[in-house]
Design an enzyme around this catalytic site. Structure first.
Site, PDB file in Angstrom:
ATOM      1  N   GLN A 170      -1.595 -20.921  15.343  1.00  0.00           N
ATOM      2  CA  GLN A 170      -2.699 -20.388  14.554  1.00  0.00           C
ATOM      3  C   GLN A 170      -3.138 -21.320  13.416  1.00  0.00           C
ATOM      4  OE1 GLN A 170      -0.048 -18.718  15.588  1.00  0.00           O
ATOM      5  NE2 GLN A 170      -0.902 -17.056  16.807  1.00  0.00           N
ATOM      6  N   TYR A 190       6.165 -29.518  27.323  1.00  0.00           N
ATOM      7  CA  TYR A 190       5.722 -28.332  28.053  1.00  0.00           C
ATOM      8  C   TYR A 190       6.301 -27.054  27.464  1.00  0.00           C
ATOM      9  CZ  TYR A 190       3.823 -31.510  31.545  1.00  0.00           C
ATOM     10  OH  TYR A 190       3.111 -32.501  32.174  1.00  0.00           O
ATOM     11  N   GLN A 213      -0.356 -20.099  25.245  1.00  0.00           N
ATOM     12  CA  GLN A 213      -0.353 -18.700  25.653  1.00  0.00           C
ATOM     13  C   GLN A 213      -1.705 -18.015  25.530  1.00  0.00           C
ATOM     14  OE1 GLN A 213       2.813 -17.558  23.049  1.00  0.00           O
ATOM     15  NE2 GLN A 213       4.387 -17.968  24.567  1.00  0.00           N
ATOM     16  N   TRP A 443      -2.197 -13.160   8.307  1.00  0.00           N
ATOM     17  CA  TRP A 443      -0.792 -13.171   8.709  1.00  0.00           C
ATOM     18  C   TRP A 443       0.095 -12.597   7.606  1.00  0.00           C
ATOM     19  CZ3 TRP A 443       3.228 -17.268   7.689  1.00  0.00           C
ATOM     20  CH2 TRP A 443       4.335 -17.161   8.530  1.00  0.00           C
ATOM     21  N   ARG A 444       0.722 -11.487   7.917  1.00  0.00           N
ATOM     22  CA  ARG A 444       1.858 -11.031   7.106  1.00  0.00           C
ATOM     23  C   ARG A 444       3.083 -11.733   7.687  1.00  0.00           C
ATOM     24  NH1 ARG A 444       5.718  -7.021   8.130  1.00  0.00           N
ATOM     25  NH2 ARG A 444       6.994  -6.686   6.259  1.00  0.00           N
ATOM     26  N   ASP A 446       6.372 -13.299   9.120  1.00  0.00           N
ATOM     27  CA  ASP A 446       7.605 -12.836   9.751  1.00  0.00           C
ATOM     28  C   ASP A 446       8.773 -13.758   9.445  1.00  0.00           C
ATOM     29  OD1 ASP A 446       7.966 -14.776  12.362  1.00  0.00           O
ATOM     30  OD2 ASP A 446       5.874 -14.464  11.868  1.00  0.00           O
ATOM     31  N   GLU A 479      -1.865 -10.555  12.401  1.00  0.00           N
ATOM     32  CA  GLU A 479      -0.487 -10.345  12.826  1.00  0.00           C
ATOM     33  C   GLU A 479       0.386  -9.695  11.757  1.00  0.00           C
ATOM     34  OE1 GLU A 479       0.775 -13.574  15.944  1.00  0.00           O
ATOM     35  OE2 GLU A 479       0.433 -14.543  14.019  1.00  0.00           O
ATOM     36  N   HIS A 480       1.212  -8.740  12.216  1.00  0.00           N
ATOM     37  CA  HIS A 480       2.397  -8.231  11.516  1.00  0.00           C
ATOM     38  C   HIS A 480       2.115  -7.291  10.353  1.00  0.00           C
ATOM     39  CE1 HIS A 480       4.280 -11.178  13.978  1.00  0.00           C
ATOM     40  NE2 HIS A 480       4.011 -12.212  13.204  1.00  0.00           N
ATOM     41  N   GLU A 501       0.043  -9.652  16.871  1.00  0.00           N
ATOM     42  CA  GLU A 501       1.403  -9.151  17.027  1.00  0.00           C
ATOM     43  C   GLU A 501       1.619  -8.029  16.036  1.00  0.00           C
ATOM     44  OE1 GLU A 501       4.266 -12.212  16.572  1.00  0.00           O
ATOM     45  OE2 GLU A 501       4.090 -12.897  18.646  1.00  0.00           O
TER      46      GLU A 501
END
Length: 604
Positions: A170, A190, A213, A443-444, A446, A479-480, A501
């Protein structure tokens, strides 16, 4: 994504006539001129220079410098910024700026590093070498899942081995690039990478995602595309694969409904610095610069206050009040009062990840409900006393059309915890109608520095709250957060690409229920009074690591009225740590073991 706990090898993560005329241009799919709004932001800004001192954290190169001298500086900065353990939450901030010309260099891009060309168009700066992000460190174990906060912009690259590598997750935008070869979006090992963004870019060869992803590509041109793990989304991109979600998991829109290229710094023929302001585009396809240059207008740097570390919020507000735009240089900025952007057409531009930290519980920035404000390239980092919102745009309940000249938020990132034990109820609140939210990561944290992460430590309810009508989000990463990740109350909203997420650290189910009898909080909630909303390419993942018995009833919560439509949705339980029972409302199966997605192509 799960950056610290994932086992190796596992995936994680009322208009006047002039405005009516502009709106007609937009409706016809034509470029809308950059209007006169910037002039109102210029009035009264005095004492600034067209050849400013950008400070010690900005390195400016010209083609007359020896390549060895340039390379030595690039290597020095990379060594300081590359380490995931030390630099990820460090204080270093840096920008590499290349004046028009040709260079034979290789720039490995570390944390909080911006690399950009200073030409008016990408091909004005030719890099015969590479602009590279990879899994650089032994501690990365071949994974790029923590390759955040770095950027490349406005250059042409002829890769040394035929393909350039940009293996990021991100907050790592790749914009206005002309890649004369291939583009590899995965580590050389990879290993996994998780969620990136490309815009206004041309790749003559193949863009390959392989182990990446999820990814969003906007208003670009590709020779071809290869790969896809969970969620690959394209809008306005020639050479993109056909829409085929979920097999393969590729979602393709022929055009982007509304977009605008980012404001950017360049050097004119007289050696003076200016900021270019690209025009609004509707139903766009392909890079804005591909046919003779990006349409738009520009401002001289004499209309910008160049902000440097140590400058106070009071002095910055004084410059805004006098009519200046803002150009933030790399560094950290503690704010003891809210920065108030009130003038139409104001541009707030940052390079090198300038980080705004509100102190004493103030909000970091408020943008008034006016036309044409542009905010680009800032990191908002929550302070240790709770802020109600880190960035607020417009006034709640006020609905004024800004369709001809909207406010745009681009490469604007939010962090709660990680560096500090930050607290903020909401990260981004969008109240102004027609706002463009183009590439945001809220983003919180993690993971982070000791004592900065925990359920009662870095507290944050919601990442993004949208109350404005006709808001468009292109590239939304959230996220989060501890309640609803995104709440969308405005009418006629659109989102193209959403990556989420849920929080890792929910202590127990009783602590995390949105309503009696409803387990957990949806990641993306469209308010019950919304009559029209549409979104494409939406992924939400759970990793309830603290307590795998926790579940969420669904990832997406929307009113069933026929006017709210979602396309290409998926949920995943990462390493089967907890479950999501349904994808959207009561539709979609429970997340299975084995990090396998549950897909819903369309709802309803």
């Amino acid at each position: 994504m799960n950056r610290t706990h994932r086992p190796p090898g596992r995936p994680s993560r009322s208009r006047g006539p002039a405005l009516i005329a502009l709106a007609l241009l937009a409706a016809a799919g034509l470029a809308v001129p950059a209007a006169a709004a910037p002039a109102s932001a210029q009035a009264g800004c005095t004492g600034q220079s067209d050849q400013p001192d950008f400070g010690p954290n900005v390195h400016i190169f010209d083609p007359g410098m020896p390549s060895s001298t340039i390379q030595a500086q690039l290597d020095k900065d990379f060594e300081a910024q590359k380490d995931t353990q030390a630099a990820q939450f460090g204080s270093g901030r840096v920008a590499h700026l290349f004046k028009p010309g040709s260079y034979a260099v290789h720039d490995n891009v570390g944390f909080y590093t911006s690399v950009a060309g200073l030409g008016q168009n990408p091909d004005d700066v030719q890099i015969n070498g590479d602009i590279t992000v990879d899994a650089f460190n032994e501690s990365d174990q071949g994974s790029a899942l923590q390759n955040f906060w770095r950027s490349a912009e406005n250059m042409a690259v002829t890769p040394s081995n035929g393909s350039d590598r940009w293996a990021v997750s991100q907050a790592a935008p790749f914009r206005r690039m002309d890649i004369k070869g291939g583009l590899q979006l995965f580590p050389a090992s990879y290993g996994y990478a998780s969620g990136g963004y490309v815009a206004d870019t041309r790749v003559s060869g193949q863009a390959a995602s392989v182990s990446q992803q999820q990814w969003y590509t906007r208003d670009s041109a590709l020779g071809s595309w290869d790969g896809g793990v969970w969620n690959m989304v394209f809008s306005g991109t020639t050479g993109a694969p056909a829409n085929s979600f979920p097999n393969p998991p590729e979602t393709t829109l022929d055009s982007t409904p509304v977009s605008r290229d980012v404001p950017y710094l360049y050097v004119d023929d007289g050696g003076n610095y200016r900021v270019f302001l690209p025009s609004l585009r509707t139903n766009a396809s392909g890079p804005s610069w591909a046919n003779g240059g990006t349409p738009g207008d520009s401002l001289p740097m004499s209309q910008f206050r160049v902000v440097k570390p140590g400058d106070t919020a009071e002095s910055i507000n004084s410059s805004l009040d006098s009519g200046c735009n803002l150009f933030f240089t790399p560094g950290a900025y503690h704010l003891d009062q809210t920065l108030n952007v009130t003038r139409p057409g104001t541009t707030v531009l940052g390079i090198g990840y300038p980080t705004l930290i509100p102190d004493n519980g103030v909000d970091a920035m408020h943008v008034s409900d006016v036309d044409g404000v542009r905010v680009k390239g800032l990191l908002f980092d929550a302070g240790t006393q709770n802020s109600q919102a880190l960035l607020t745009v417009g006034e709640s309940g006020k609905h004024t059309s800004h369709a001809a000249n909207p406010t745009s938020l681009q490469d604007v990132f939010f962090r709660v915890g990680g560096d500090l034990a930050g607290k903020a109820t909401t990260s981004l609140a969008v109240n102004s109608d027609d706002t463009i939210v183009d590439h945001v990561w809220a983003w919180r944290a993690d993971h982070g520095n000791s004592g900065t992460v925990g359920w009662t430590t870095n507290t944050a309810d919601t990442g993004v709250l949208v109350n404005g009508d006709n808001v468009t989000a292109t590239g939304l990463f959230v996220e989060h957060y501890q309640k609803f990740q995104v709440v969308w109350n405005g009418q006629d909203g659109k989102t193209i690409f959403f990556q989420n997420e849920m929080p890792y650290d929910v202590p127990d189910q009783g602590s995390w229920n949105s309503a009696p009898g409803t387990a957990g909080y949806a990641a993306y909630k469209v308010g019950p009074d919304v009559k029209s909303h549409e979104a494409w390419g939406l992924g939400s993942y759970c990793f309830f690591d603290t307590n795998p018995a926790v579940s969420s009833y669904h990832a997406f919560e929307v009113p069933d009225n026929g006017g709210v439509k979602l396309h290409s949705l998926l949920t995943v339980s990462l390493n089967h740590r907890g479950t999501i029972t349904h994808v959207v409302n009561d539709t979609g199966d429970v997340t299975p073991d084995g990090t396998k997605p549950v897909n819903v192509p369309n709802y309803p």
